[in-house]
Enzyme design. Structure first.
Site, PDB file in Angstrom:
ATOM      1  N   GLY A 128       0.831  -1.209   0.000  1.00 34.12           N
ATOM      2  CA  GLY A 128       0.000   0.000   0.000  1.00 34.12           C
ATOM      3  C   GLY A 128       0.858   1.249   0.000  1.00 34.12           C
ATOM      4  O   GLY A 128       1.844   1.328   0.725  1.00 34.12           O
ATOM      5  N   ARG A 146       1.218  -5.217  -5.298  1.00 32.06           N
ATOM      6  CA  ARG A 146       1.401  -6.380  -4.435  1.00 32.06           C
ATOM      7  C   ARG A 146       1.640  -7.534  -5.409  1.00 32.06           C
ATOM      8  O   ARG A 146       0.807  -7.807  -6.257  1.00 32.06           O
ATOM      9  CB  ARG A 146       0.167  -6.639  -3.582  1.00 32.06           C
ATOM     10  CG  ARG A 146      -0.215  -5.433  -2.692  1.00 32.06           C
ATOM     11  CD  ARG A 146      -1.253  -5.851  -1.643  1.00 32.06           C
ATOM     12  NE  ARG A 146      -2.037  -4.716  -1.150  1.00 32.06           N
ATOM     13  CZ  ARG A 146      -1.689  -3.925  -0.150  1.00 32.06           C
ATOM     14  NH1 ARG A 146      -0.553  -4.101   0.464  1.00 32.06           N
ATOM     15  NH2 ARG A 146      -2.473  -2.946   0.245  1.00 32.06           N
ATOM     16  N   ASP A 175       4.876  -4.453   6.148  1.00 33.62           N
ATOM     17  CA  ASP A 175       5.138  -5.804   6.605  1.00 33.62           C
ATOM     18  C   ASP A 175       5.410  -6.820   5.477  1.00 33.62           C
ATOM     19  O   ASP A 175       6.457  -7.489   5.457  1.00 33.62           O
ATOM     20  CB  ASP A 175       3.840  -6.197   7.317  1.00 33.62           C
ATOM     21  CG  ASP A 175       4.044  -7.270   8.311  1.00 33.62           C
ATOM     22  OD1 ASP A 175       5.073  -7.231   8.985  1.00 33.62           O
ATOM     23  OD2 ASP A 175       3.166  -8.147   8.395  1.00 33.62           O
ATOM     24  N   THR A 188       4.379   2.721   5.589  1.00 37.01           N
ATOM     25  CA  THR A 188       2.984   2.260   5.727  1.00 37.01           C
ATOM     26  C   THR A 188       2.240   3.189   6.674  1.00 37.01           C
ATOM     27  O   THR A 188       2.806   3.630   7.682  1.00 37.01           O
ATOM     28  CB  THR A 188       2.906   0.819   6.274  1.00 37.01           C
ATOM     29  OG1 THR A 188       1.552   0.542   6.669  1.00 37.01           O
ATOM     30  CG2 THR A 188       3.809   0.572   7.472  1.00 37.01           C
ATOM     31  N   ASP A 209      -0.024   2.240   8.533  1.00 38.54           N
ATOM     32  CA  ASP A 209      -0.509   1.432   9.664  1.00 38.54           C
ATOM     33  C   ASP A 209       0.334   1.562  10.939  1.00 38.54           C
ATOM     34  O   ASP A 209      -0.142   1.245  12.022  1.00 38.54           O
ATOM     35  CB  ASP A 209      -0.549  -0.053   9.279  1.00 38.54           C
ATOM     36  CG  ASP A 209      -1.463  -0.317   8.089  1.00 38.54           C
ATOM     37  OD1 ASP A 209      -2.285   0.558   7.768  1.00 38.54           O
ATOM     38  OD2 ASP A 209      -1.332  -1.396   7.483  1.00 38.54           O
ATOM     39  N   ASP A 233       2.602  -0.371  11.968  1.00 41.77           N
ATOM     40  CA  ASP A 233       2.586  -1.673  12.651  1.00 41.77           C
ATOM     41  C   ASP A 233       3.912  -2.426  12.552  1.00 41.77           C
ATOM     42  O   ASP A 233       3.934  -3.644  12.677  1.00 41.77           O
ATOM     43  CB  ASP A 233       1.445  -2.541  12.092  1.00 41.77           C
ATOM     44  CG  ASP A 233       1.575  -2.773  10.591  1.00 41.77           C
ATOM     45  OD1 ASP A 233       2.387  -2.092   9.943  1.00 41.77           O
ATOM     46  OD2 ASP A 233       0.859  -3.647  10.075  1.00 41.77           O
ATOM     47  N   ARG A 235      -5.119  -2.277   9.174  1.00 40.71           N
ATOM     48  CA  ARG A 235      -4.868  -3.704   8.937  1.00 40.71           C
ATOM     49  C   ARG A 235      -4.507  -4.440  10.226  1.00 40.71           C
ATOM     50  O   ARG A 235      -3.365  -4.794  10.495  1.00 40.71           O
ATOM     51  CB  ARG A 235      -3.724  -3.879   7.924  1.00 40.71           C
ATOM     52  CG  ARG A 235      -3.792  -5.237   7.233  1.00 40.71           C
ATOM     53  CD  ARG A 235      -2.485  -5.574   6.584  1.00 40.71           C
ATOM     54  NE  ARG A 235      -2.246  -4.876   5.342  1.00 40.71           N
ATOM     55  CZ  ARG A 235      -2.708  -5.251   4.165  1.00 40.71           C
ATOM     56  NH1 ARG A 235      -3.434  -6.302   4.054  1.00 40.71           N
ATOM     57  NH2 ARG A 235      -2.418  -4.559   3.091  1.00 40.71           N
TER      58      ARG A 235
HETATM   59  O1  F6P Z   1      -1.352  -1.588   4.725  1.00 38.99           O
HETATM   60  C1  F6P Z   1      -1.882  -0.380   4.335  1.00 38.99           C
HETATM   61  C2  F6P Z   1      -3.360  -0.480   4.105  1.00 38.99           C
HETATM   62  O2  F6P Z   1      -3.841   0.801   3.783  1.00 38.99           O
HETATM   63  C3  F6P Z   1      -4.162  -1.082   5.263  1.00 38.99           C
HETATM   64  O3  F6P Z   1      -4.417  -0.179   6.300  1.00 38.99           O
HETATM   65  C4  F6P Z   1      -5.386  -1.583   4.554  1.00 38.99           C
HETATM   66  O4  F6P Z   1      -5.946  -2.665   5.242  1.00 38.99           O
HETATM   67  C5  F6P Z   1      -4.851  -2.029   3.231  1.00 38.99           C
HETATM   68  O5  F6P Z   1      -3.642  -1.328   3.017  1.00 38.99           O
HETATM   69  C6  F6P Z   1      -5.779  -1.794   2.073  1.00 38.99           C
HETATM   70  O6  F6P Z   1      -5.202  -2.348   0.943  1.00 38.99           O
HETATM   71  P1  F6P Z   1      -5.715  -2.134  -0.550  1.00 38.99           P
HETATM   72  O7  F6P Z   1      -5.230  -0.795  -1.010  1.00 38.99           O
HETATM   73  O8  F6P Z   1      -5.100  -3.244  -1.310  1.00 38.99           O
HETATM   74  O9  F6P Z   1      -7.203  -2.160  -0.507  1.00 38.99           O
END
Ligand code: F6P
Length: 326
Positions: free
Chosen positions: A14, A75, A106, A129, A131, A133, A175
């Protein structure tokens, strides 16, 4: 004398505000030290498919203030297989790229760890990120900007919540980590935060209601971390509607707007420091480490620690929120 002559930079997973500032910092610090720099597009996918361009200082001009990532991101499933990683390694060899700076969360750093070990390839990670985390660093690139975005949004929702005397459940990203929800709640003066770190032990919604939540208030705001563990904002709102039909309940899911926008000064400075420190680490022949920040000092955290350990949420935050929301 260091062994590194070039560095490839990629962003993965992300996107997060401040990634561009990090790309700029790695590029400029590396060129300053006489290294060649290669921008790798679309994360590990671009590594496998050779979507690579040599960067000069101009490639990173005028990007420090921009959200998203100029390198794009993805990803990548293929990088999870040994064949995919072999292709990536062959591309790096062919291009003469002898080290990598990986900016991501992560999953991205897990990929970096496996690849670094498999090919004994020098890699340094930067925690990018929203997050927050990753273990071993006080904050991650993008977290501060996302937190500020959440605060601004909640401020706006509060206007309508107060006017209509409603209870709002606002879902924020993270997340499975509660940093954005809990600190977002404190920063915006919300009544409560429902986070996955606590949901495993108690039913936070019942506790809230039992504690006389809304006794003296006509409107309330509860921040909810997205996660199957918390049930998400929709699930909680549904429960309240069933158990307390008297409450006028609404839900807002902030979603991807939390990932966009110009990075805050804190994120730009953090990304700049981490980018320069990543180049230092590569030149000092450090391997498989993530750059972190602890008590305002740069630290290097082994990938295994950063990825595998759960980052604890400071104990006082929940009690502060509880005490200030009476
Ligand atoms: O890891 C970053 C994040 O924004 C999380 O907070 C969220 O769960 C996820 O990515 C959303 O991913 P995507 O952009 O693939 O929907």
């Amino acid at each position: 004398m260091h062994n590194i002559k070039s560095v490839g930079i990629l962003t993965s997973g992300g996107d997060a505000p401040g990634m561009n500032a990090a790309i700029r910092a790695v590029t400029r610090a590396a060129i300053y030290s006489g290294l060649k720099v290669y921008g790798i597009y679309r994360g590990y996918r671009g590594l496998i498919y050779d979507e690579i361009e040599e960067f000069s200082t101009q490639n990173v001009s005028n990007i420090i203030q921009r959200g998203g990532t100029i390198l794009k991101t993805a990803r990548c499933k293929e990088f999870q297989s040994p064949e995919g990683r072999q292709c990536a390694y062959d591309v790096l060899r062919r291009r003469g790229i002898d080290s990598l700076a990986v900016i991501g969360g992560d999953g991205s750093l897990s990929g970096a760890r496996i690849f670094g070990n498999e090919f004994q390839f020098p890699i340094v990670g930067l925690p990018g990120t929203i997050d927050n985390d990753l273990y071993g660093t006080d904050t991650t690139i993008g977290y501060d900007t996302a937190l500020n975005t959440i605060m601004e949004c909640v401020d706006k929702i509060r206007d309508t919540a107060t006017s209509h005397e409603r209870l709002f459940f606002i879902e924020v990203m993270g997340r499975d980590a509660g940093f954005l929800a809990l600190n977002g709640a404190i920063a915006s003066g919300a009544e409560a935060a429902i986070i996955p770190e606590i949901s495993t032990q108690v039913d936070q919604l019942s506790e809230l209601i039992k504690a006389g939540f809304r006794k003296s208030k006509n409107s309330s705001i509860v921040l909810v971390a997205e996660s199957p563990i918390t049930g998400g904002a929709m699930g909680l709102a549904q429960r309240v509607k069933e158990e307390y039909p008297g409450y006028d309940v609404r839900v807002t899911i902030l979603g991807h707007l939390q990932r966009g926008g110009s990075p805050t000064a804190n994120d730009r400075i953090l990304a700049s420091r981490m980018g320069a420190a990543a180049v230092d680490a590569l030149m000092e022949d450090q391997r498989n480490v993530m750059v972190g920040i602890k008590n305002d000092e740069i630290v290097y955290v082994p990938f295994t620690k950063a990825i595998k350990n759960d980052k604890p949420i400071a104990q006082d935050l929940m009690s502060t929120l509880r005490r200030l929301s009476i």
